[in-house]
Design a protein around this motif. Structure first.
Motif, PDB file in Angstrom:
ATOM      1  N   LEU A   1      28.571  48.193  59.135  1.00  7.92           N
ATOM      2  CA  LEU A   1      29.527  47.571  59.750  1.00  7.92           C
ATOM      3  C   LEU A   1      30.993  47.518  58.525  1.00  7.92           C
ATOM      4  O   LEU A   1      30.587  47.474  57.424  1.00  7.92           O
ATOM      5  CB  LEU A   1      28.773  46.046  59.743  1.00  7.92           C
ATOM      6  CG  LEU A   1      27.725  45.885  60.765  1.00  7.92           C
ATOM      7  CD1 LEU A   1      27.043  44.326  60.912  1.00  7.92           C
ATOM      8  CD2 LEU A   1      28.200  46.009  62.238  1.00  7.92           C
TER       9      LEU A   1
ATOM     10  N   PHE B   1      34.112  48.367  74.546  1.00 12.61           N
ATOM     11  CA  PHE B   1      33.541  49.712  74.741  1.00 12.61           C
ATOM     12  C   PHE B   1      33.006  50.135  73.137  1.00 12.61           C
ATOM     13  O   PHE B   1      31.879  50.569  72.757  1.00 12.61           O
ATOM     14  CB  PHE B   1      34.327  50.899  75.417  1.00 12.61           C
ATOM     15  CG  PHE B   1      33.671  52.293  75.415  1.00 12.61           C
ATOM     16  CD1 PHE B   1      32.487  52.248  76.250  1.00 12.61           C
ATOM     17  CD2 PHE B   1      33.706  53.062  74.254  1.00 12.61           C
ATOM     18  CE1 PHE B   1      31.695  53.555  76.441  1.00 12.61           C
ATOM     19  CE2 PHE B   1      32.893  54.281  74.410  1.00 12.61           C
ATOM     20  CZ  PHE B   1      32.029  54.657  75.332  1.00 12.61           C
TER      21      PHE B   1
ATOM     22  N   ALA C   1      32.438  48.084  71.123  1.00 14.37           N
ATOM     23  CA  ALA C   1      31.648  46.794  70.575  1.00 14.37           C
ATOM     24  C   ALA C   1      32.394  46.333  69.221  1.00 14.37           C
ATOM     25  O   ALA C   1      31.746  45.778  68.205  1.00 14.37           O
ATOM     26  CB  ALA C   1      30.064  47.642  70.161  1.00 14.37           C
TER      27      ALA C   1
ATOM     28  N   ALA D   1      23.424  52.335  66.568  1.00 15.87           N
ATOM     29  CA  ALA D   1      24.896  53.180  66.582  1.00 15.87           C
ATOM     30  C   ALA D   1      24.914  54.361  67.509  1.00 15.87           C
ATOM     31  O   ALA D   1      24.679  55.227  67.201  1.00 15.87           O
ATOM     32  CB  ALA D   1      25.217  53.650  65.064  1.00 15.87           C
TER      33      ALA D   1
ATOM     34  N   GLN E   1      27.177  53.345  78.298  1.00 11.83           N
ATOM     35  CA  GLN E   1      27.638  53.517  76.793  1.00 11.83           C
ATOM     36  C   GLN E   1      28.215  52.318  76.331  1.00 11.83           C
ATOM     37  O   GLN E   1      27.611  51.956  75.102  1.00 11.83           O
ATOM     38  CB  GLN E   1      28.352  54.782  76.506  1.00 11.83           C
ATOM     39  CG  GLN E   1      28.443  55.212  75.038  1.00 11.83           C
ATOM     40  CD  GLN E   1      27.033  55.610  74.592  1.00 11.83           C
ATOM     41  OE1 GLN E   1      26.483  56.435  75.205  1.00 11.83           O
ATOM     42  NE2 GLN E   1      26.535  54.961  73.548  1.00 11.83           N
ATOM     43  N   LYS E   2      29.008  51.386  76.800  1.00 14.02           N
ATOM     44  CA  LYS E   2      29.756  50.542  76.453  1.00 14.02           C
ATOM     45  C   LYS E   2      28.288  49.385  75.949  1.00 14.02           C
ATOM     46  O   LYS E   2      28.551  48.817  74.741  1.00 14.02           O
ATOM     47  CB  LYS E   2      30.417  49.940  77.358  1.00 14.02           C
ATOM     48  CG  LYS E   2      30.909  48.604  76.981  1.00 14.02           C
ATOM     49  CD  LYS E   2      31.949  47.824  78.203  1.00 14.02           C
ATOM     50  CE  LYS E   2      30.762  47.213  79.234  1.00 14.02           C
ATOM     51  NZ  LYS E   2      31.846  46.247  80.057  1.00 14.02           N
TER      52      LYS E   2
ATOM     53  N   ASN F   1      26.563  50.215  73.182  1.00 11.33           N
ATOM     54  CA  ASN F   1      27.235  50.172  71.990  1.00 11.33           C
ATOM     55  C   ASN F   1      27.337  48.596  71.417  1.00 11.33           C
ATOM     56  O   ASN F   1      27.080  48.379  70.025  1.00 11.33           O
ATOM     57  CB  ASN F   1      28.607  50.439  72.056  1.00 11.33           C
ATOM     58  CG  ASN F   1      28.669  52.094  72.196  1.00 11.33           C
ATOM     59  OD1 ASN F   1      27.907  52.795  72.006  1.00 11.33           O
ATOM     60  ND2 ASN F   1      29.964  52.634  72.615  1.00 11.33           N
ATOM     61  N   GLN F   2      27.519  47.867  72.309  1.00 14.00           N
ATOM     62  CA  GLN F   2      27.611  46.419  71.966  1.00 14.00           C
ATOM     63  C   GLN F   2      26.273  45.955  71.432  1.00 14.00           C
ATOM     64  O   GLN F   2      26.209  45.067  70.461  1.00 14.00           O
ATOM     65  CB  GLN F   2      27.848  45.509  73.209  1.00 14.00           C
ATOM     66  CG  GLN F   2      29.460  45.945  73.592  1.00 14.00           C
ATOM     67  CD  GLN F   2      29.703  44.964  74.912  1.00 14.00           C
ATOM     68  OE1 GLN F   2      29.005  44.630  75.646  1.00 14.00           O
ATOM     69  NE2 GLN F   2      31.042  44.988  75.154  1.00 14.00           N
TER      70      GLN F   2
ATOM     71  N   ALA G   1      24.064  47.618  70.036  1.00 14.33           N
ATOM     72  CA  ALA G   1      23.836  48.091  68.615  1.00 14.33           C
ATOM     73  C   ALA G   1      24.542  47.328  67.688  1.00 14.33           C
ATOM     74  O   ALA G   1      23.885  46.992  66.649  1.00 14.33           O
ATOM     75  CB  ALA G   1      24.171  49.683  68.742  1.00 14.33           C
ATOM     76  N   ALA G   2      25.826  47.268  67.854  1.00 22.75           N
ATOM     77  CA  ALA G   2      26.764  46.689  67.031  1.00 22.75           C
ATOM     78  C   ALA G   2      26.142  45.089  66.584  1.00 22.75           C
ATOM     79  O   ALA G   2      25.951  44.559  65.453  1.00 22.75           O
ATOM     80  CB  ALA G   2      27.903  46.534  67.171  1.00 22.75           C
TER      81      ALA G   2
ATOM     82  N   PHE H   1      23.186  45.032  64.381  1.00 23.55           N
ATOM     83  CA  PHE H   1      23.458  45.170  63.031  1.00 23.55           C
ATOM     84  C   PHE H   1      24.011  43.648  62.525  1.00 23.55           C
ATOM     85  O   PHE H   1      23.654  43.238  61.409  1.00 23.55           O
ATOM     86  CB  PHE H   1      24.127  46.226  62.904  1.00 23.55           C
ATOM     87  CG  PHE H   1      23.536  47.498  62.934  1.00 23.55           C
ATOM     88  CD1 PHE H   1      22.707  47.953  61.977  1.00 23.55           C
ATOM     89  CD2 PHE H   1      24.238  48.461  63.863  1.00 23.55           C
ATOM     90  CE1 PHE H   1      22.006  49.038  61.987  1.00 23.55           C
ATOM     91  CE2 PHE H   1      23.775  49.593  63.946  1.00 23.55           C
ATOM     92  CZ  PHE H   1      22.785  50.030  63.007  1.00 23.55           C
ATOM     93  N   ARG H   2      25.051  43.214  63.478  1.00 29.66           N
ATOM     94  CA  ARG H   2      25.575  41.759  62.761  1.00 29.66           C
ATOM     95  C   ARG H   2      24.353  40.748  62.750  1.00 29.66           C
ATOM     96  O   ARG H   2      24.602  40.030  61.937  1.00 29.66           O
ATOM     97  CB  ARG H   2      26.576  41.588  63.933  1.00 29.66           C
ATOM     98  CG  ARG H   2      27.887  42.391  63.978  1.00 29.66           C
ATOM     99  CD  ARG H   2      28.891  41.762  65.071  1.00 29.66           C
ATOM    100  NE  ARG H   2      30.002  42.707  65.113  1.00 29.66           N
ATOM    101  CZ  ARG H   2      30.399  43.530  66.315  1.00 29.66           C
ATOM    102  NH1 ARG H   2      29.861  43.146  67.378  1.00 29.66           N
ATOM    103  NH2 ARG H   2      31.444  44.175  65.782  1.00 29.66           N
TER     104      ARG H   2
END
Lengths: 503, 595
Positions: A72, A120, A122, B26, B441-442, B445-446, B448-449, B452-453
């Motif tokens: 990140l 998209f 994120a 990711a 995919q969107k 991606n969200q 996944a992010a 991690f957050r």
């Protein structure tokens, strides 16, 4: 927040009846009471700010703190822009520019499309603007850093300020404006600011409906072009980045930022207010069951960040009313007298102009005066008597124990150091902080109270119904006429849309 | 759901849950996944530990989870798991009293009086059955004997209070610089947690092992009343609370999930301390508990301390029994038509799969397709059709069974039936068309992010470990990313067809009761992601029912402390709850002063 405070009073009581109780064999090594446990010191060193600081070729400082634990990245740009640059004839432009920057798309991407693309990836992209600074932030996965930066810089360099989105923001701002006098908090906040800093300073300015209505997309674009620019920046980067690579990346992006040829100088530091408060009692009428009170005065601004008295003042305020349940004002006004649920004080030094010392509370109308009398008594007591050893120790520990948490994440380290540079605070403020707090003794606390608190300068603002507040409590313990010089200035309520005094 | 800060933090943790586990590492590169290095060890008595070392910190976030929730109850003792969570803050033989001998005598005397009272309630229930009185617990229907017993009982409570050191458990931690003490109870698990300075980890071992080793269920009966009040505040006094409870009971036919975590009111009035003791012996034995540490500590030292302190606990005499009742297959649609003091809304719920089931991953992704400002529900129902103010979907994967729910709130004149129909249109799109590559995919991606957050904060990492271990598989933390990455558009279409038949759904439609007014939400509500707005509203309604200034002040303090460390969307969610709590505080003090 340093809210959970110490209360040693019960320490010895609890162990009386329990000495013989823990008898199981397995428990042999276990202390009988948790207060008997001994703990080692907490090891912590402040991170090195110099190592984190870099400079781009245009002189822009970039603080980078690498942390590869997670993929990140956080990037924050702080611009020297804000309400201090507003044209007096067109206030509110700086603030709306900050809001619309993120919401209004870019010149080549529609607002909706921009949202889709950010989603998209994120990524989180945000922007905003205050009195003396504006900022834009990006946080995203390091795997999509470049495409995220493309969007981020497209927004920063060529924002769209979409007119429809502006309309949405303006209409919700207008709705909020209509409620300006609903909540005594907002009345008190507005008047308090005016009493201490005057109505003319940009930090005191409240927008009228007409001023809001007058703002259009062109104003925002013009403000952005003038002030959101690559030479007025401090940057903080943290997370999963390679320092060299991100510096090169930022270097080339800033180089591509189109700048106008007629760069106007940014006045820095922002102009201080030129107002001198008039001590006394002020009142705004509002039909509420509980009066809302602030009393205080202006303090110093930070000229010397190593001034020992500044640290003594922090400890002093903590004992007086800043330290939550164990502080004197809370104990007396809330716990002993039961006059208010919230009471406390704050002492701050200003960065660009004087700060404020204030005590504030809410109390039922008839005991507003009594609570004020107690607050005045406590202010005078901390000047005339030394604080106790226990109070001193507890207050100092509360600063020292929670200090390391400020540096627990890469983003707060980078953000803290970038903030230092923006406001001109030396980084060694942090390295020396605990020692300087540690050096404060009882005499220093008392001297700080004597030097820095000025009962003769106090401004008292009460919001509430005067026919109940003025006469004071039924037992005759205190009334408003006995406080300060006894003279009361009744301030008119302002029209929520025009801010003109209402009849 | 402990007594000081009812459920707020628990819910915040659950908010984290909704977002964190549903994703993959990711998606763009597939190169990095959220793998957390978790060490495990086990004591001789069967207590397990999950520990994550984070040497860069100056704190340890520490907690433990008991593998017990309301699903382990039975009719007659519903609400006991949650009541227990409250009891564990009441102290021990060492903490919370100035005279343990007398304290224990008082408790025994209280128990005897309550046993007599319970016999009277047996008679009262019989009177209700005969139609002589309406409510067995109506104070006006008490017999003189009952009043006498209650008077004697009240005197004992007074005596006990005079011996008590109020909130000592809390105080000792606070003095030591610890923060964020709280606990939560769900259908499946009960979790307890706090953050302590790194040099005071031994204090955590002392305190937590002490309350498992020698707990004293002090104030059991008054705490039972507190929980009863909590129930009144959350369920009975909120606009949709009673209907939501009814919907839950309609949804689960045979499974113990059918009763609310807080319990049925008639059970809460008669649960006995003996029942609590038995419950404790069975479910709070070390072999049913997992400790979790995240932060800066020495592993060898942590093991030594674990053995020294928790090693004192004896393994339970019996293994905690499994929950054996399976949910019956639903064979016909169920509908609830409610009239409430609320914005018109629709909730549609389907039986799906439990935690860690292979289909839970495509269901999570499907919820992601529907949610968010650029998600299908918001774009279609809120922006295009303008019939809703908010809309959200989620897969709720519990330990023994799961469900998929969609909730929509009406805008303007739109009817709940319109909202329901709009959802079916979206559903049929999912059933008939593959989700486009880019849209899928969107969402990946969200997810996944956000995953991690969710690992950035040591505190939320702790909560996730507590939660997943409580559901029976902490390894989920490190596994879901790969499993979710593998979800295809075909998988989503398959689950959309498999689980969303009309006979598998329960529909709740809420009409506004005539004459009720629209409720206003506090500042910052618009910032809350649309799919979470309903949940947040529920929380705000609860906050607005809270009566204790002390609880609210504590809550405000705690949330303010933790807000800085939070990331989106927890930050927005907690921010708006904070505003609600502050508003409520002002209301309460103003009201209080008027009396």
């Amino acid at each position: 927040m340093r809210a959970n405070k110490f209360s040693k009073a019960v320490a010895s009581i609890a162990s009386l009846g329990v000495l013989a109780l823990v008898s199981t064999a397995g428990a042999a090594e276990v202390a009988k009471h948790p207060r008997d446990l001994k703990f080692g010191p907490l090891d912590f060193e402040v991170p090195d700010a110099t190592a984190a600081r870099h400079e781009l070729s245009n002189g822009v400082p970039v603080y980078v703190v690498e942390d590869h634990a997670l993929p990140l990245v956080d990037i924050n740009l702080t611009f020297r822009a804000g309400a201090f640059l507003d044209d007096e004839s067109n206030p509110g432009v700086a603030s709306l520019t900050g809001t619309l920057l993120r919401q209004g798309g870019t010149q080549s991407i529609s607002a909706e499309d921009f949202d889709e693309r950010v989603d998209f990836l994120a990524a989180n992209i945000s922007s905003g603007s205050g009195d003396t600074s504006s900022s834009a932030s990006l946080d995203c996965l390091s795997t999509v850093l470049d495409p995220s930066l493309d969007l981020f810089f497209d927004m920063l360099m060529s924002p769209g300020f979409d007119a429809d989105r502006l309309q949405v923001v303006k209409s919700s701002a207008l709705e909020q404006m209509k409620q300006r006098n609903d909540d005594p908090r907002s009345i008190a906040g507005r008047e308090w600011q005016w009493l201490l800093f005057g109505e003319d300073h940009f930090s005191s300015r409240s927008l009228t409906a007409a001023e809001l209505e007058a703002i259009d997309s062109d104003d925002l674009a013009a403000f952005h072009r003038r002030y959101w620019r690559p030479d007025q920046l401090v940057i903080a980067v943290s997370g999963d980045v390679d320092t060299k690579a991100i510096l090169a990346n930022l270097e080339s992006r800033l180089a591509a930022w189109p700048t106008t040829t007629d760069l106007v100088p940014v006045p820095w530091p922002p102009a201080a207010p030129s107002f001198t408060p008039t001590p006394g009692i002020y009142h705004v009428e509002k039909e509420i069951p509980q009066g809302r009170v602030s009393l205080g005065h202006l303090t110093e601004s930070w000229s010397d960040w190593s001034d020992p008295e500044a640290y003594a003042a922090m400890v002093m305020n903590d004992i007086l009313g800043g330290g939550g349940f164990t502080s004197r004002l809370v104990k007396r006004i809330r716990s002993d007298e039961g006059l208010a649920y919230s009471a406390g004080s704050s002492y701050s030094r200003g960065v660009f102009w004087p700060g404020v010392f204030s005590a504030s509370y809410q109390s039922k109308n008839s005991t507003v005066a009594l609570a004020a009398a107690i607050a005045l008594e406590e202010i005078s007591r901390i000047q005339s008597e030394p604080v106790s050893e226990v109070e001193l120790r507890t207050a100092k520990a509360s600063f020292v124990d929670t200090f390391p948490r400020r540096f627990e994440s890469a983003s707060s380290i980078a953000g803290t150091f970038a903030g230092d540079e923006y406001i001109g605070r030396p980084h060694d403020y942090w390295t020396h902080f605990r020692d300087r707090i540690g050096a404060v003794d009882q005499a220093a606390v008392q001297k700080a109270a004597q030097d820095l608190l000025h009962p003769e300068k106090l401004v008292l603002l009460a919001v509430g119904p005067w026919d109940e507040i003025g006469p004071g409590d039924a037992d005759g313990r205190a009334n408003m006429g006995q406080l300060l010089d006894g003279e009361v200035h009744h301030l008119p309520l302002r029209d929520p849309l025009t801010l003109e005094p209402m009849p | 759901m402990k007594r000081r800060f009812p459920s707020i933090l628990g819910t915040a943790a659950l908010v984290g849950m909704l977002w964190v586990p549903n994703g993959l590492g990711a998606a763009e590169s597939g190169s990095q996944q959220a793998k957390v290095p978790v060490e495990t060890f086990e004591l001789d008595n069967g207590m397990k530990f999950l520990v994550v070392q984070r040497p860069e910190l100056t704190t340890v976030s520490a907690g433990w989870v008991a593998h017990v929730g309301s699903a382990n109850e039975r009719p007659g003792i519903t609400g006991l798991a949650h009541l227990f969570e409250h009891m564990l803050f009441k102290g021990t033989r060492t903490i919370g009293t100035t005279n343990i001998e007398r304290d224990l005598e008082v408790i025994a005397e209280q128990e005897a009086l309550q046993e007599e009272l319970r016999q009277h309630y047996r008679d009262q229930r019989a009177r209700v059955r005969r139609g002589e009185i309406d409510d067995p617990f109506d104070p006006a229907a008490r017999t003189p004997e009952m009043i006498d017993l209650e008077t004697k009982f009240a005197a004992l409570i007074e005596e006990q209070r005079s011996l008590m050191v109020k909130d000592e458990f809390d105080q000792i931690y606070s003095e030591a610089g610890a923060s964020g003490m709280n606990a939560f109870t769900t259908e499946d698990l009960t979790g307890y947690f706090i953050t302590v300075p790194a040099n005071k980890l031994e204090l955590w071992f002392w305190m937590e092992s002490d309350r498992l080793y020698e707990p004293v269920f002090r104030e059991f009966y008054s705490e039972r009343d507190v929980v009863h009040e909590e129930r009144r505040m959350r369920t009975e006094s909120t606009p949709t609370g009673k209907f939501d409870e009814m919907l839950g009971a309609m949804f689960w036919e045979s499974h113990p999930y059918s009763w609310p975590v807080v319990g049925w009111p008639s059970d809460l009035r008669v649960i006995s301390q003996q029942q609590a003791q038995d419950f404790f012996a069975t479910y709070y034995a070390p072999n049913n508990i997992t400790g979790v540490l995240v932060g800066n500590f020495d592993l060898a030292e942590a093991k030594t301390l674990a053995q020294r302190y928790f090693g004192r606990l004896e393994r339970g005499a019996i293994e905690p029994p499994d929950v054996v009742t399976l949910e019956m297959e639903q064979v016909a649609e169920k509908r609830m038509l409610a009239e409430c003091d609320c914005q018109p809304q629709a909730g549609i719920q389907y039986h799906t799969v439990p935690f860690h089931h292979k289909d839970s991953y495509p269901l999570d992704v499907m919820a992601g397709i529907l949610n968010g400002r650029t998600g299908r529900l918001y774009k279609s129902l809120v922006l295009d059709q303008k019939i809703a103010t908010s809309a959200g979907a989620s897969q709720d994967s519990r330990k023994f069974a799961g469900s998929f729910g969609v909730n929509v709130e009406a805008k303007g004149e739109a009817s709940p039936e319109q909202l329901e129909a709009a959802w079916y249109a979206e559903l049929s799109r999912l059933q008939n068309e593959l989700v486009p590559v880019e849209e899928l995919q969107k969402v990946k991606n969200q997810i996944a992010a956000d995953a991690f957050r969710g690992l950035e904060s040591p505190f939320f990492l702790l909560i996730q470990l507590v939660y997943y271990d409580g559901l029976g598989h902490w390894e989920y933390l490190n596994e879901w990313s790969e499993l979710t990455r593998q979800v295809t558009a075909e998988d989503i279409q398959r689950v959309a067809k498999a689980y969303f038949a009309p006979e598998n759904r329960v529909v709740g439609l809420y009409q506004r009761k005539a004459g009720s007014v629209e409720e206003e939400m506090p500042e910052g509500f618009d910032e809350v992601p649309p799919e979470m707005q309903e949940m947040v509203k529920g929380q705000i309604r609860q906050i607005r029912q809270m009566e204790s200034v002390e609880d609210l002040t504590g809550m405000v303090t705690m949330v303010e402390e933790q807000l800085g460390a939070m990331t989106s969307p927890q930050k927005e969610v907690m921010g708006v709850m904070l505003n609600a709590a502050k508003e409520r505080l002002v209301e309460l003090t103003e009201a209080g002063e008027e009396q």
